[in-house]
Design a protein around this motif. Structure first.
Motif, PDB file in Angstrom:
ATOM      1  N   GLY A 125      68.149 136.807  81.916  1.00 12.36           N
ATOM      2  CA  GLY A 125      67.275 137.653  82.711  1.00 12.36           C
ATOM      3  C   GLY A 125      68.049 138.434  83.759  1.00 12.36           C
ATOM      4  O   GLY A 125      67.846 139.637  83.944  1.00 12.36           O
ATOM      5  N   VAL A 126      68.981 137.738  84.427  1.00  9.21           N
ATOM      6  CA  VAL A 126      69.756 138.390  85.479  1.00  9.21           C
ATOM      7  C   VAL A 126      70.626 139.486  84.882  1.00  9.21           C
ATOM      8  O   VAL A 126      70.654 140.617  85.367  1.00  9.21           O
ATOM      9  N   GLU A 131      71.901 145.072  84.073  1.00  5.05           N
ATOM     10  CA  GLU A 131      72.387 146.094  83.152  1.00  5.05           C
ATOM     11  C   GLU A 131      71.457 147.299  83.116  1.00  5.05           C
ATOM     12  O   GLU A 131      71.889 148.440  83.237  1.00  5.05           O
ATOM     13  N   VAL A 132      70.150 147.018  83.012  1.00  2.00           N
ATOM     14  CA  VAL A 132      69.195 148.116  82.921  1.00  2.00           C
ATOM     15  C   VAL A 132      69.281 148.994  84.169  1.00  2.00           C
ATOM     16  O   VAL A 132      69.218 150.219  84.104  1.00  2.00           O
ATOM     17  N   SER A 155      65.073 145.311  94.267  1.00  2.00           N
ATOM     18  CA  SER A 155      63.676 144.896  94.228  1.00  2.00           C
ATOM     19  C   SER A 155      63.120 145.017  92.807  1.00  2.00           C
ATOM     20  O   SER A 155      62.417 144.130  92.317  1.00  2.00           O
ATOM     21  N   ALA A 156      63.487 146.107  92.125  1.00  2.00           N
ATOM     22  CA  ALA A 156      63.037 146.280  90.739  1.00  2.00           C
ATOM     23  C   ALA A 156      63.707 145.260  89.827  1.00  2.00           C
ATOM     24  O   ALA A 156      63.061 144.673  88.943  1.00  2.00           O
ATOM     25  N   ALA A 157      65.002 145.005  90.081  1.00  2.12           N
ATOM     26  CA  ALA A 157      65.719 144.043  89.240  1.00  2.12           C
ATOM     27  C   ALA A 157      65.087 142.666  89.350  1.00  2.12           C
ATOM     28  O   ALA A 157      64.966 141.932  88.367  1.00  2.12           O
ATOM     29  N   ARG A 158      64.639 142.315  90.562  1.00  2.00           N
ATOM     30  CA  ARG A 158      64.010 141.001  90.745  1.00  2.00           C
ATOM     31  C   ARG A 158      62.736 140.896  89.897  1.00  2.00           C
ATOM     32  O   ARG A 158      62.441 139.859  89.326  1.00  2.00           O
ATOM     33  N   ARG A 190      64.473 153.808  80.736  1.00  2.00           N
ATOM     34  CA  ARG A 190      65.311 152.776  80.122  1.00  2.00           C
ATOM     35  C   ARG A 190      64.600 151.431  80.107  1.00  2.00           C
ATOM     36  O   ARG A 190      64.744 150.638  79.175  1.00  2.00           O
ATOM     37  N   ILE A 191      63.827 151.170  81.171  1.00  2.00           N
ATOM     38  CA  ILE A 191      63.080 149.910  81.211  1.00  2.00           C
ATOM     39  C   ILE A 191      62.041 149.890  80.090  1.00  2.00           C
ATOM     40  O   ILE A 191      61.879 148.896  79.378  1.00  2.00           O
TER      41      ILE A 191
END
Lengths: 250, 767
Positions: A125-126, A131-132, A155-158, A190-191
């Protein structure tokens, strides 16, 4: 297939109906936007579907009625969110900030922590989130050591680290300039390409009209229009309520 | 029923006292957003001032003479009437003026500098004030405890009050009328005057009040003065109702007052008055009338009165609370950062052998040339205090839950273990042996710790909906209730009145590791070693939790409960887990205390000592394991304190005072505690020592050498006039060197153009 469906969703604060009987559908794999002028109830709507305010009406997520579930259960079902004010965990490094959302909490993990706290688990997940969003180089920094734009990405990565099915993003473009906003748009795509559906709340019309597949418009808590960006752009009520003033200003 | 009402009127006096205290708490909160845990101490100081004016006509000022010479003295008292007694009303006026002065002092010296601190910092500031005032009272008012007389309607006794058939002293009625009058005046003041309006405006929105032309600073100052004066009124006029005056007077009685203030959400004066009177009446009815009834549970005879405020506080706050903070409600200042523990193995490898060397060196002739067992005892005390502080580090430092009940939880585990180990066989040490299953100590200790965890988790439930300082209030009420409900409750402990619970010494495979050494003193090196090993294990556990996924969740909850929940963290479960672990740690500390003391009584676990333990943990550094270790060393009757008293024989009288000032200063200047102060220094010197070769040493010697020689000389002459006996002289030289180097560093700093404000000093608000 619909990932999220609300029907007759309302939020009441005392005498004020901040969200009033809103019906909305978010289709899997799409980027769905929610726009509205300041105070329209956009953030309250996100609070409502993620469980921060008491609601009436139905909220179905992956065909499960999630209205009665507390926040963390909705999150574990795959409903993530980001915050307008970011709300990063100051004591944790960027990597830990993201990791804490990726980890499952079990009695076993607590007992393992007593003897082997440093072990690496749930890296997928991390790594995916880093990467994204392209922030792997920030991993060992603390939130107070990076720029505001980078904090938004963290914040988005979390929110992405838990591999949610749907991410609700609360004003991710606030405070970004035009080019940064465009860059954000590319990252959002990309997400989506990675298989995560996005529900985007913003009042940056440019960004929303640019990247969204489908848009809902609310004003004073009431849904006033919906449709593709082109349809919304031409909707007279939207122009009246929202674009009207800002279009003239620009 | 008629009896019950008559007894309720008997509670009018105490109730009115609670009401007055609650009013002061409300006023202070309105003015500055601080729940003033030192409010009782202000009342205590005013009461002492009044009574000593009536005894010897001298006004004691709220400080002590700290100058170490007899040539130059700070004035500490003013003689008002050389012939003895001062007129009653003049004495009342002077006592009120004294409390007003305390209010001014608290505003300018403590709470104004702390206005931007985290809630825990403000709590520590208040505990510091409390400790300071108690310390001053101890020095200024000696050990004599006057028996206050009532001022209002002193000789009146209503034989048949309102026809309910019971007599009631006049002072009860007098105090009640006064509470109502004060309440009415303050209510009018806040409701209708410009000052009251401005205070309410500033409480709602400080910036808005500034824009309207009010100075929040000045409003806070006036509110502090009013608050302190109501405390003074309460302390002076409560008279004989609460019995003899001591420096720790009123600190426990603040709990019902807090309850009353919280019923009115800390904002309504009339509700606080009504609540205070009501709590006083209910308590008296419970303690006199209800406990006499056959239906009243036997085990609740003791403690029922103290359970009432707890129940009221928990219910009021729990019903008002939310399971997650609402939007816009989380802009509280954060605690200092919690550092990631590094090189744990190295620390253990160095510190544990060091502890063992000290254990075997301290009692004998090894380090402290033939001294008694007090070093060893002090070292044990420090080690066990550090264990308790670890529980605060985990709960308050990592998860941000301000709990003040940890010492009482340690007590639960100790008492439970004592009972489980008891076998009912009397011995010379324990003539009134208590019946019990007589379990071996490992089982008894484990059961004690398990019960402690259960109680801790139970007390953690309110924390699911109650946050910050309000949680601190709940836990204080719980600590007071546990004291009377369990430790003083002979129905549960089965102890004879006044006797202690005996704890048999622990053994490992036949080896006695109890705290009694070969000389019969409490100085056994084996027990110290036992403590060192247990503490090391606990430190490793807490460090590991901080480093692992559990610690990440703890810190996430501490930073932001809403964001933590949205990241999939079960906030409620995380908090309860923290309460459980912290209570387990406290339980271990309780078991070890029991082994150290061998005889335990309720006085080992008074709630006040728990507050002080929290404050010392903060002094050491509430967010790190190192902080708990330093806090343990600093703690009262711990190693450093005993060393200080040994150096300077009069010092122990000043310990609370110095501790109080230290806490206030730490909270203001360096909220991350001493650990964070020393860590970078040690790291720096460690690196320097590794790298330094002859040339580097020469440079240092050239630069500092003269000062070192000067310091040695000054120390040899005897820089310390308190104590210069044979034994202390080498130490004096060391102190001399340190002092000279300290002065030099300050001079250098001033010359080089000043000091940079550290990043965590409170930001100056430009108004």
């Amino acid at each position: 297939m619909n990932l999220l469906t609300t029907s007759g969703l309302s939020v009441t604060f005392g005498g004020l109906r901040a969200v009033n009987e809103v019906d909305l559908e978010v289709e899997q794999g799409k980027l769905v936007g929610l726009i509205g002028p300041n105070g329209a109830g956009k953030t309250t709507f996100i609070d409502a579907i993620t469980g921060f305010v008491p609601t009436t009406g139905r909220i179905e997520f992956k065909d499960i009625e999630i209205g009665p579930l507390p926040v963390h259960k909705r999150a574990r079902l795959g409903l993530g969110r980001t915050w307008q004010s970011l709300e990063l965990f100051d004591d944790l490094t960027i990597e830990e900030n993201v990791q804490v959302a990726a980890e499952k909490q079990t009695t076993g993990s607590f007992l393992l922590d007593l003897v082997r706290p440093g072990r690496r688990r749930d890296r997928d997940g991390v790594d995916f989130a880093f990467e994204v969003l392209g922030i792997g180089d920030l991993a060992n920094k603390h939130p107070n050591e990076i720029s505001q734009g980078q904090r938004k990405l963290v914040s988005a990565a979390r929110a992405l680290a838990a591999r949610p099915d749907l991410v609700c993003m609360d004003e991710p473009a606030a405070g970004l300039d035009t080019s940064e906003s465009q860059e954000l748009g590319r990252r959002l795509r990309r997400i989506i390409d990675a298989g995560i559906t996005i529900f985007l709340v913003d009042h940056d019309m440019g960004l929303v009209l640019d990247v969204c597949d489908y848009i809902y418009v609310i004003e004073f808590g009431v849904k006033i229009a919906e449709g593709t960006p082109d349809q919304v752009k031409r909707d007279p009520r939207v122009i009246e309520a929202y674009l009207g003033s800002s279009a003239r200003d620009n | 029923m008629k009896d019950a009402i008559a007894f309720a009127f008997l509670g009018l006096g105490a109730g009115s006292f609670f009401a007055l205290m609650a009013t002061g708490l409300v006023v202070a909160y309105k003015g500055s957003g601080v729940i003033n845990f030192a409010h009782g101490s202000v009342a205590m100081y005013a009461a002492f001032t009044f009574n000593y004016l009536r005894i010897d006509g001298r006004l004691r000022l709220p400080w002590v003479d700290i100058l170490p010479t007899h040539q130059v003295n700070l004035p500490v008292q003013i003689t008002i009437s050389s012939g003895g007694k001062v007129n009653v009303w003049l004495a009342v006026l002077l006592a009120l003026a004294m409390s007003a002065l305390l209010g001014v002092g608290m505003h300018y010296l403590v709470f104004r500098p702390l206005r931007n601190a985290a809630p825990l910092g403000k709590v520590i500031g208040a505990i510091g004030v409390m400790l300071y005032l108690q310390g001053v009272a101890l020095v200024n008012f000696g050990s004599e405890n006057p028996q206050p007389k009532s001022i209002l309607l002193p000789d009146t006794l209503f034989k048949n009050f309102l026809g309910f058939g019971k007599p009631m002293p006049g002072e009860n009625l007098g105090l009640f009328i006064m509470a109502v009058l004060v309440g009415a005046v303050l209510w009018f003041n806040y409701k209708y005057t410009r000052f009251g309006l401005a205070t309410r405006a500033a409480a709602g929105n400080e910036k808005g009040a500034v824009l309207l032309g009010y100075s929040p600073e000045r409003l806070a100052l006036f509110n502090w003065i009013i608050a302190a004066m109501t405390a003074g009124l309460a302390g002076v006029f409560v008279g004989s109702i609460t019995g003899a005056l001591t420096p720790t007077k009123f600190t426990t009685l603040i709990v019902p007052a807090l309850g009353a203030a919280l019923i009115g959400s800390l904002s309504s004066v009339p509700i606080a008055i009504a609540g205070g009177v009501g709590i006083g009446m209910i308590q008296t009815v419970t303690s006199t009338w209800m406990t006499g009834k056959s239906w009243f549970p036997d085990w609740l005879q003791s403690g029922a009165t103290d359970a009432i405020p707890l129940v009221i506080i928990v219910l009021t706050l729990f019903l008002r609370g939310k399971s997650l903070p609402i939007r816009g409600n989380i802009e509280e200042r954060r605690l200092p950062l919690s550092p990631y523990p590094k090189r744990i193995g190295w620390h253990v490898a160095i510190l544990v052998p060091l502890g063992v060397v000290l254990a075997y060196g301290l009692p004998g002739d090894f380090v402290f040339a033939g001294l008694s067992g007090k070093w060893s005892f002090a070292f044990m005390t420090s080690l066990i205090a550090a264990m308790l502080m670890l529980s605060y580090v985990l709960l308050a430092g990592y998860v941000g839950q301000i709990s003040m009940v940890q010492l009482s939880i340690a007590g639960v585990s100790a008492f439970f273990m004592a009972r489980m180990s008891a076998n009912g066989v009397p011995s010379p040490q324990d003539p009134f042996a208590v019946s019990g299953p007589g379990l071996p100590w490992p089982i008894g200790a484990t059961l004690g710790i398990i019960v402690a965890i259960a109680v801790g988790v139970l007390l953690g439930i309110p924390a699911l909906r109650i946050r910050g300082v309000q949680l601190a209030v709940v836990t204080i009420a719980a600590a007071v209730a546990l004291q009377t409900l369990y430790f003083d409750n002979s129905k549960l402990t089965n102890l004879m009145a006044g006797s202690n619970a005996a704890v048999p010494p622990p053994t490992f495979f036949g080896v006695d590791v109890g705290s009694t050494g070969p000389r019969g003193l409490t100085d056994s090196p084996k027990f110290v070693t036992f403590c060192v090993i247990v503490l090391a294990a606990m430190c490793v556990i807490v460090s590991n939790l901080r480093r692992g996924s559990t610690g990440r969740r703890f810190l996430a909850v501490r930073a932001n409960e809403r964001a933590a929940a949205s990241a999939g963290i079960d906030v409620a479960r995380t908090k309860l887990l923290a309460f459980g672990i912290a209570s387990g740690l406290a339980g271990v500390a309780g078991v070890m205390t029991a082994f150290q003391q061998q005889q335990i009584s309720s006085s080992n676990w008074v709630y006040f000592a728990g507050l002080i333990a929290l404050a010392f943990a903060y002094l050491g550094g509430i967010t790190s394991v190192a902080g708990a270790l330093i806090g343990g060393m600093l703690t009262g009757s711990g190693l450093i304190s005993v060393f200080g008293s040994h150096q300077s024989s009069g010092l122990h009288t000043y310990t609370p005072l110095i501790g109080g000032v230290g806490m206030i200063l730490t909270a203001i200047i360096h909220p991350s505690g001493q650990a964070m102060l020393f860590q970078p220094l040690l790291q720096y010197f460690g690196r320097w020592l590794k790298a330094a070769r002859v040339p580097e040493w020469l440079v240092v010697a050239r630069r500092l050498g003269p000062y070192v020689v000067l310091g040695l000389a000054l120390g040899a002459i005897g820089i310390n006039p308190w104590r210069t006996d044979e034994w202390s002289r080498p130490w004096m030289m060391l102190v001399g060197v340190l002092l000279v180097l300290f002065v030099r560093s300050i001079v250098v700093r001033i010359r080089s153009g000043g000091h940079e404000p550290s990043s965590d000093s409170p930001a100056e608000v430009s108004a």
